[in-house]
Design an enzyme around this catalytic site. Structure first.
Site, PDB file in Angstrom:
ATOM      1  N   LYS A  44     -78.887  39.644 -10.778  1.00 20.77           N
ATOM      2  CA  LYS A  44     -78.379  38.338 -10.338  1.00 20.77           C
ATOM      3  C   LYS A  44     -76.856  38.341 -10.347  1.00 20.77           C
ATOM      4  O   LYS A  44     -76.209  37.882  -9.394  1.00 20.77           O
ATOM      5  CB  LYS A  44     -78.928  37.250 -11.286  1.00 20.77           C
TER       6      LYS A  44
ATOM      7  N   LEU B 186     -91.868   5.816  -6.464  1.00 15.22           N
ATOM      8  CA  LEU B 186     -93.130   5.110  -6.211  1.00 15.22           C
ATOM      9  C   LEU B 186     -93.754   5.597  -4.908  1.00 15.22           C
ATOM     10  O   LEU B 186     -94.397   4.834  -4.192  1.00 15.22           O
ATOM     11  CB  LEU B 186     -92.891   3.590  -6.154  1.00 15.22           C
TER      12      LEU B 186
ATOM     13  N   CYS C 150     -89.123  20.930 -14.286  1.00 17.64           N
ATOM     14  CA  CYS C 150     -88.763  19.980 -15.344  1.00 17.64           C
ATOM     15  C   CYS C 150     -89.866  18.994 -15.730  1.00 17.64           C
ATOM     16  O   CYS C 150     -90.257  18.947 -16.893  1.00 17.64           O
ATOM     17  CB  CYS C 150     -87.503  19.218 -14.938  1.00 17.64           C
TER      18      CYS C 150
ATOM     19  N   THR D 224     -82.432  21.745 -21.566  1.00 14.77           N
ATOM     20  CA  THR D 224     -83.267  20.700 -22.173  1.00 14.77           C
ATOM     21  C   THR D 224     -83.945  21.308 -23.394  1.00 14.77           C
ATOM     22  O   THR D 224     -84.783  22.198 -23.248  1.00 14.77           O
ATOM     23  CB  THR D 224     -84.309  20.216 -21.148  1.00 14.77           C
TER      24      THR D 224
ATOM     25  N   VAL E 117     -79.076  25.140 -12.911  1.00 12.83           N
ATOM     26  CA  VAL E 117     -78.136  24.270 -13.628  1.00 12.83           C
ATOM     27  C   VAL E 117     -76.789  24.964 -13.835  1.00 12.83           C
ATOM     28  O   VAL E 117     -75.731  24.389 -13.577  1.00 12.83           O
ATOM     29  CB  VAL E 117     -78.756  23.823 -14.979  1.00 12.83           C
TER      30      VAL E 117
ATOM     31  N   LYS F 166     -93.081  20.389 -17.515  1.00 13.06           N
ATOM     32  CA  LYS F 166     -92.701  21.024 -18.786  1.00 13.06           C
ATOM     33  C   LYS F 166     -92.197  19.983 -19.784  1.00 13.06           C
ATOM     34  O   LYS F 166     -92.555  20.024 -20.965  1.00 13.06           O
ATOM     35  CB  LYS F 166     -91.633  22.076 -18.483  1.00 13.06           C
TER      36      LYS F 166
ATOM     37  N   GLY G  51     -94.089  18.062  -9.665  1.00 12.10           N
ATOM     38  CA  GLY G  51     -94.067  19.477 -10.047  1.00 12.10           C
ATOM     39  C   GLY G  51     -92.646  19.873 -10.393  1.00 12.10           C
ATOM     40  O   GLY G  51     -91.864  19.041 -10.852  1.00 12.10           O
TER      41      GLY G  51
ATOM     42  N   ALA H  74     -96.517   7.703  -3.428  1.00 10.60           N
ATOM     43  CA  ALA H  74     -97.749   8.410  -3.821  1.00 10.60           C
ATOM     44  C   ALA H  74     -97.812   9.756  -3.106  1.00 10.60           C
ATOM     45  O   ALA H  74     -97.282   9.915  -2.008  1.00 10.60           O
ATOM     46  CB  ALA H  74     -98.960   7.557  -3.469  1.00 10.60           C
ATOM     47  N   GLY H  75     -98.460  10.713  -3.718  1.00 10.87           N
ATOM     48  CA  GLY H  75     -98.530  12.038  -3.107  1.00 10.87           C
ATOM     49  C   GLY H  75     -99.429  12.953  -3.901  1.00 10.87           C
ATOM     50  O   GLY H  75    -100.282  12.502  -4.665  1.00 10.87           O
TER      51      GLY H  75
HETATM   52  P1  NAD Z   1     -83.146  28.978 -14.434  1.00 10.45           P
HETATM   53  O1  NAD Z   1     -84.345  29.691 -14.865  1.00 10.45           O
HETATM   54  O2  NAD Z   1     -82.897  28.738 -12.984  1.00 10.45           O
HETATM   55  O3  NAD Z   1     -81.849  29.726 -14.995  1.00 10.45           O
HETATM   56  C1  NAD Z   1     -81.716  30.172 -16.306  1.00 10.45           C
HETATM   57  C2  NAD Z   1     -80.817  31.416 -16.285  1.00 10.45           C
HETATM   58  O4  NAD Z   1     -80.474  31.753 -17.620  1.00 10.45           O
HETATM   59  C3  NAD Z   1     -81.471  32.647 -15.664  1.00 10.45           C
HETATM   60  O5  NAD Z   1     -80.626  33.179 -14.668  1.00 10.45           O
HETATM   61  C4  NAD Z   1     -81.622  33.616 -16.856  1.00 10.45           C
HETATM   62  O6  NAD Z   1     -81.470  34.982 -16.466  1.00 10.45           O
HETATM   63  C5  NAD Z   1     -80.469  33.173 -17.746  1.00 10.45           C
HETATM   64  N1  NAD Z   1     -80.646  33.486 -19.158  1.00 10.45           N
HETATM   65  C6  NAD Z   1     -81.717  33.264 -19.944  1.00 10.45           C
HETATM   66  N2  NAD Z   1     -81.446  33.620 -21.211  1.00 10.45           N
HETATM   67  C7  NAD Z   1     -80.175  34.086 -21.236  1.00 10.45           C
HETATM   68  C8  NAD Z   1     -79.308  34.580 -22.245  1.00 10.45           C
HETATM   69  N3  NAD Z   1     -79.710  34.636 -23.516  1.00 10.45           N
HETATM   70  N4  NAD Z   1     -78.058  34.955 -21.912  1.00 10.45           N
HETATM   71  C9  NAD Z   1     -77.645  34.881 -20.628  1.00 10.45           C
HETATM   72  N5  NAD Z   1     -78.406  34.400 -19.618  1.00 10.45           N
HETATM   73  C10 NAD Z   1     -79.662  34.008 -19.919  1.00 10.45           C
HETATM   74  O7  NAD Z   1     -83.148  27.593 -15.237  1.00 10.45           O
HETATM   75  P2  NAD Z   1     -82.598  26.170 -14.735  1.00 10.45           P
HETATM   76  O8  NAD Z   1     -83.535  25.560 -13.768  1.00 10.45           O
HETATM   77  O9  NAD Z   1     -81.162  26.312 -14.362  1.00 10.45           O
HETATM   78  O10 NAD Z   1     -82.727  25.329 -16.073  1.00 10.45           O
HETATM   79  C11 NAD Z   1     -81.894  25.575 -17.190  1.00 10.45           C
HETATM   80  C12 NAD Z   1     -82.116  24.470 -18.214  1.00 10.45           C
HETATM   81  O11 NAD Z   1     -81.707  23.215 -17.671  1.00 10.45           O
HETATM   82  C13 NAD Z   1     -83.573  24.275 -18.660  1.00 10.45           C
HETATM   83  O12 NAD Z   1     -83.599  23.908 -20.007  1.00 10.45           O
HETATM   84  C14 NAD Z   1     -84.042  23.124 -17.787  1.00 10.45           C
HETATM   85  O13 NAD Z   1     -85.074  22.401 -18.386  1.00 10.45           O
HETATM   86  C15 NAD Z   1     -82.781  22.287 -17.709  1.00 10.45           C
HETATM   87  N6  NAD Z   1     -82.698  21.460 -16.498  1.00 10.45           N
HETATM   88  C16 NAD Z   1     -83.040  21.970 -15.299  1.00 10.45           C
HETATM   89  C17 NAD Z   1     -82.930  21.184 -14.163  1.00 10.45           C
HETATM   90  C18 NAD Z   1     -83.338  21.699 -12.818  1.00 10.45           C
HETATM   91  O14 NAD Z   1     -83.468  20.889 -11.902  1.00 10.45           O
HETATM   92  N7  NAD Z   1     -83.528  22.988 -12.628  1.00 10.45           N
HETATM   93  C19 NAD Z   1     -82.454  19.864 -14.260  1.00 10.45           C
HETATM   94  C20 NAD Z   1     -82.089  19.379 -15.516  1.00 10.45           C
HETATM   95  C21 NAD Z   1     -82.208  20.199 -16.631  1.00 10.45           C
END
Ligand code: NAD
EC number: 1.1.1.22
Length: 424
Positions: free
Chosen positions: A35, A247, A257, A119, A11, A260, A254, A249-250
């Protein structure tokens, strides 16, 4: 505008690329030093279509830091994009968010806006606002949940169906700040309370997951009646009240998101003494879908032990390397546990280290001498296989379409035995 993004994951990096393209200066901060070092060298730690191209095109406005305190002080807007993974009970672990707030508190000032993209459980943003206020920091707090789909995250960010903005009642500035940030992105704005925005995010994911579990349950029924679930999905999906999406099926949903967020909403409902019957059912169907499918495979193929099975797909969906909660990985693990000689392949994703299964470098290497072939992730490369060639390479003739996405006629015409999910 000058923007700071805390958390450089799927994100955070997508948001950074999009805001840099719009013309903002973006500083990404992540606690993962490796990273950040990779990003500073121009290496992108995830696979997401178009992300690399945007990073290259807008590198003059994109910066990456491990210690970004100076940039936090200078930012107009600070985004929180850190992970909120489930804890042992399935509740969202907000410790990453809390740590980010701890880190921010000494450096933020009253002119700034804090935007939550992670989220987070209902009520989190209100609590963050109160916490900042108690520390003497009158920072505006906005809840701006993210709806991007991995695999098409950049497209989704530039063409969202809606932009949800949660605000406090007394906040009369943040909406226009958000509209300036997202200048040029045309979408309806849904403006609500902080908790309203948090709830919209959970409700959206829960609804989409429910559609998937619904069609998967229909697929189980279709199997028993000899009905094709693809016809059923089409027949109901053309009804404007239902819609055609989600819709297919599979082998189940996973990713990082849906599982969780459904579990989190269930836990939140329990805490409020509300029994979430629908959410429980959505989860129950998904949790049993792989077992149902493995049983179906056993009925069709016979004993799995010793059979060489090629599994095409490791990522939780195509066009990403993300394997978090991937049904493909779960399927591979189950087949391996049944004694099958599994060989997996994916164009971008890698098997987790604790899965003792060989990963092939090419599709041909996986398919060669296989007794059965399963497509577990519907990458285009798998849909476009030359099925006569596949037939020549395989030992057996079973092609198992775990995503109902393969060309059934072409597979049958090549002399292979097609097995879908709820297909006749
Ligand atoms: P991710 O695990 O890919 O990335 C999170 C990053 O945050 C990591 O690089 C981690 O090192 C860093 N991090 C964690 N704590 C930190 C801190 N205190 N200070 C600095 N960096 C820190 O996660 P993501 O998939 O990008 O998801 C992020 C949020 O967005 C989640 O809440 C997720 O539910 C939500 N979200 C994700 C998606 C998706 O498709 N991945 C879509 C919508 C919403």
């Amino acid at each position: 505008m000058n923007v700071c993004i805390i958390g450089a994951g799927y994100v955070g990096l997508t948001t950074a690329a999009v805001l840099a393209k719009i013309g903002h200066t973006v500083h990404c901060i992540d606690e993962n030093e490796q990273k950040i070092a990779a990003l500073q060298r121009g290496e992108i730690p995830i696979y997401e279509p178009r992300l690399a191209e945007l990073f290259t095109d807008h590198q003059s406005r994109l910066f990456f830091h491990h210690d970004g305190r100076k940039h936090i002080q200078e930012a107009d807007v600070i985004f929180i994009c850190v992970g909120t993974p489930p804890d042992v009970k399935g509740k969202p672990d907000v410790s990453y968010v809390n740590r980010a707030i701890d880190m921010l508190i000494p450096h933020v000032n009253d002119h700034q806006t804090l935007v939550m993209k992670s989220t987070v459980p209902i009520g989190t943003n209100e609590r963050i606002y109160e916490r900042l206020k108690n520390e003497g920091k009158h920072v505006r707090v906005v809840s701006n949940p993210e709806f991007l789909r991995e695999g098409s995250a950049i497209y989704d960010s530039f063409h969202p169906d809606r932009i949800v903005i949660g605000l406090r009642d007394d906040d009369d500035r943040s909406l226009s700040i958000m509209q300036t940030l997202y200048a040029g992105i045309h979408a309806p704005y849904v403006v609500t309370s902080l908790s309203g925005a948090e709830m919209i995010k959970y409700a959206a994911n829960a609804f989409l997951a429910t559609k998937i579990s619904f069609i998967n349950e229909m697929a189980r029924l279709c199997d028993t009646y000899g009905v094709d679930v693809v016809d059923v999905a089409k027949g109901i999906g053309l009804d404007g009240r239902i819609g055609p999406h989600f819709l297919q099926a599979g082998i189940g949903y996973g990713g990082s998101c849906f599982p969780k967020d459904v579990t989190a909403l269930i836990q939140m409902a329990y805490e409020q003494m509300v029994r979430p019957y629908m959410l429980e059912a959505t989860k129950a169907v998904n949790d049993t879908q792989i077992n149902w499918y493995v049983q179906k495979m056993k009925r069709t193929l016979g004993e799995l032990a010793g059979r060489r099975i090629a599994v095409l797909g490791i990522a939780f969906k195509p066009n990403t390397d993300d394997i978090r909660e991937s049904p493909a990985v779960l399927l591979i693990t189950k087949l391996h546990a049944h004694g099958a000689d599994v060989i997996a392949h994916d164009p971008k994703a890698t098997l987790p280290l604790d899965v003792a299964v060989k990963q092939a470098k090419t599709i041909d290497e996986a398919v060669k001498k296989a007794d059965a072939l399963i497509v577990a992730t519907d990458w285009d490369a798998y849909k476009q296989l030359n099925w006569e060639e596949v037939k020549r390479m395989m030992n057996g003739n079973a092609v198992i379409d775990g995503r109902n996405s393969l060309p059934r006629e072409a597979i049958i015409n090549a002399g292979l035995h097609y097995i879908g999910v709820g297909r006749r």
